[in-house]
Each structure stands twice: as structure tokens, then as C-alpha cells.
Design a protein around this motif. Structure first.
Motif, PDB file in Angstrom:
ATOM      1  N   ASP A   9       0.831  -1.212   0.000  1.00 41.51           N
ATOM      2  CA  ASP A   9       0.000   0.000   0.000  1.00 41.51           C
ATOM      3  C   ASP A   9       0.863   1.259   0.000  1.00 41.51           C
ATOM      4  N   LYS A  10       2.002   1.204   0.682  1.00 44.18           N
ATOM      5  CA  LYS A  10       2.891   2.360   0.790  1.00 44.18           C
ATOM      6  C   LYS A  10       3.730   2.568  -0.466  1.00 44.18           C
ATOM      7  N   PHE A  11       4.288   1.485  -1.005  1.00 44.72           N
ATOM      8  CA  PHE A  11       5.266   1.621  -2.084  1.00 44.72           C
ATOM      9  C   PHE A  11       4.824   1.024  -3.429  1.00 44.72           C
ATOM     10  N   GLY A  12       3.812   0.189  -3.408  1.00 42.95           N
ATOM     11  CA  GLY A  12       3.311  -0.386  -4.647  1.00 42.95           C
ATOM     12  C   GLY A  12       4.133  -1.527  -5.202  1.00 42.95           C
ATOM     13  N   LYS A  13       5.176  -1.936  -4.481  1.00 49.80           N
ATOM     14  CA  LYS A  13       6.038  -3.007  -4.990  1.00 49.80           C
ATOM     15  C   LYS A  13       6.891  -3.564  -3.866  1.00 49.80           C
TER      16      LYS A  13
END
Length: 263
Positions: free
Chosen positions: A80-84
């Protein structure tokens, strides 16, 4: 040498202290974004604040790693924070002294959950994202699986499991170009190790006795030396290395202990 880790999101379980903290610092210095996952969020946030204050990127997520649900939620929080997710370093654990003679089923199983099961849980939850990034996994292990130590059946068993999972995952994940390796630790001086030494009757004498058995330079391995190998294995520089159990231990595990008598 540029390890090309800039902006790579790497999860480090137990990254708030000791070897884990050393890994976080080295990864941050290489431009990666280390994410600490562990029980003690206050300690994790201290490390993150230090990294941010030094101009690096870092993040922390609280999770009780023995809980499958919390492992799953922690990985989702990172996505959710970094997408990866580009890498996973399974590091959290404790040599808790659950032995054969005075241990129990309950203590043995609890130790396996503290020292092995979450390696599987985190890898399982990270896998969909590692497939997308062709990321890598590094498991931190201990020489106890190979040498024994005495009085620590559960921890030794857990580390045997870590070694086996490293090889098994390396095979299973070949088709996704996901490399899996392990860094095996012998005698590394950490705050936890220091507390153990200080609990002994003659701590300075005992420490000297131990370091004398470490062939290379008769000294402890540092957390930074472990971390340097981890960063190398996560990087493209080690692009054809997988399924390996790499001992960063000054020769402690495999070289002749009689060497300390002749040097």
C-alpha cells in the motif's frame, strides 16, 4: 561497484537491532528503501528516524511474526505504501535455548514459529510481488544447523529448515527468475550476543576464548560484514548466484579449529 539497488524496496524482518539493523543501514546507504518488519515498533522507528535524518529512505511496520494474519497484513501495508517489493531478507529470530533434555513440545513448537515459520509466511505473502519485480530472497541462517551448539535443539532445527527452504525455493522459483540464497552467521558481535557474554561468570575471558577459535584475524564478524554480503546477493551483481549457503564467518564453521594454536 554500483549494486544498482537505488529505490529497491527490501523487507528486512527483525531489522531494528543487531544484524538486521546492520542490513538496514547498508541497504539504505546503497540507495535502497529498507522496510523493517517486527514486533517492537518503537525500536524500529528509532532506526527509521536515524535513516531519515541521514537523508536515506526507510519505513517500519509492526507485526507479530508468529501470526499468519499479521504477516499478511504487514506485507499488504508495504505494498500500500510503495506499490512493490523488490527483495525480502528473512532475518528475525532468537537463539532461545530450547533443548532436548529440559524442553517440551510446546516450547519446541513455539521456537519453530519464532525462528522458522515466519520465513515461510513472509516469503509466501511477498511472492506475488517478487514475481512482478524478479526480486530476490536472502535468508539469514546460523552455523548451529551444521555444527550443533548444545542446549538449543529448536534453534538448530529451525536453522536446518532455513537452509533447506533456501535450496527448495531456489529450485521452485527458477521459472520466475527469483534468486534465493542464505548468509550463514557464526560468531557475530551484536547487542544480544554482548548481553549473553556479560551474563557469564568471566565474560572477558570467555569472549577471548571464543575469538581465539575464529581463524581469520581471531575476531568476531561484524553486522556490517554480514550486511555487505546480503546487499551483494540482493543486487544484479550476483545475477547468476542462487541456492547458495554463504558463510560469512572468518572461516569459523569449516576451517580447522587447531589453527588458533599455530598462528
Amino acid at each position: 561497484m554500483d549494486l544498482n539497488l537505488k529505490d529497491k524496496v527490501v523487507i528486512v524482518s527483525g531489522g531494528a537491532k543487531g544484524i538486521g539493523e546492520g542490513i538496514v543501514k547498508v541497504l539504505a546507504n546503497e540507495g535502497a528503501i529498507p522496510v523493517i518488519i517486527g514486533r517492537n515498533i518503537a525500536d524500529a522507528n528509532k532506526v527509521v528516524d536515524n535513516m531519515l535524518g541521514a537523508g536515506y529512505q526507510s519505513f517500519a511496520v509492526q507485526a507479530e511474526l508468529s501470526s499468519p494474519e499479521e504477516c499478511k497484513k504487514s506485507i499488504q501495508a508495504v505494498v500500500d505504501k510503495f506499490g512493490k517489493i523488490d527483495g525480502l531478507v528473512n532475518n528475525a529470530g532468537v537463539n532461545d535455548g530450547v533443548n532436548l533434555e529440559h524442553g517440551s513440545y510446546e516450547k519446541f513448537m513455539a521456537s519453530l514459529h519464532k525462528n522458522l515459520v515466519h520465513y515461510y509466511l513472509l516469503a509466501h505473502e511477498c511472492l506475488p510481488y517478487l514475481k512482478k519485480s524478479s526480486g530476490n530472497i536472502v535468508n539469514i541462517g546460523s552455523k548451529t544447523a551444521e555444527t550443533g551448539q548444545g542446549g538449543t535443539s529448536a534453534y538448530a532445527a529451525a536453522n536446518g529448515g532455513r537452509n533447506a527452504l533456501t535450496r527448495e525455493w531456489a529450485v521452485e522459483l527458477l521459472k520466475y527468475n527469483i534468486r534465493v540464497n542464505a548468509v550463514i552467521v557464526a560468531e557475530c558481535y551484536t547487542p544480544m550476543y554482548e548481553n549473553w557474554i556479560k551474563s557469564l561468570e568471566n565474560p572477558e575471558e570467555k569472549l577471548k576464548e571464543i575469538t581465539n577459535t575464529i581463524p581469520l584475524e581471531n575476531r568476531m564478524t561484524t553486522a556490517e560484514e554480514i550486511a555487505n554480503m546480503v546487499a551483494f546477493l540482493l543486487s544484479e551483481v550476483s545475477s547468476h548466484t542462487t541456492g547458495q549457503l554463504i558463510h560469512v564467518d572468518g572461516g569459523y564453521t569449516h576451517l580447522d579449529r587447531a589453527l588458533n594454536k599455530t598462528q
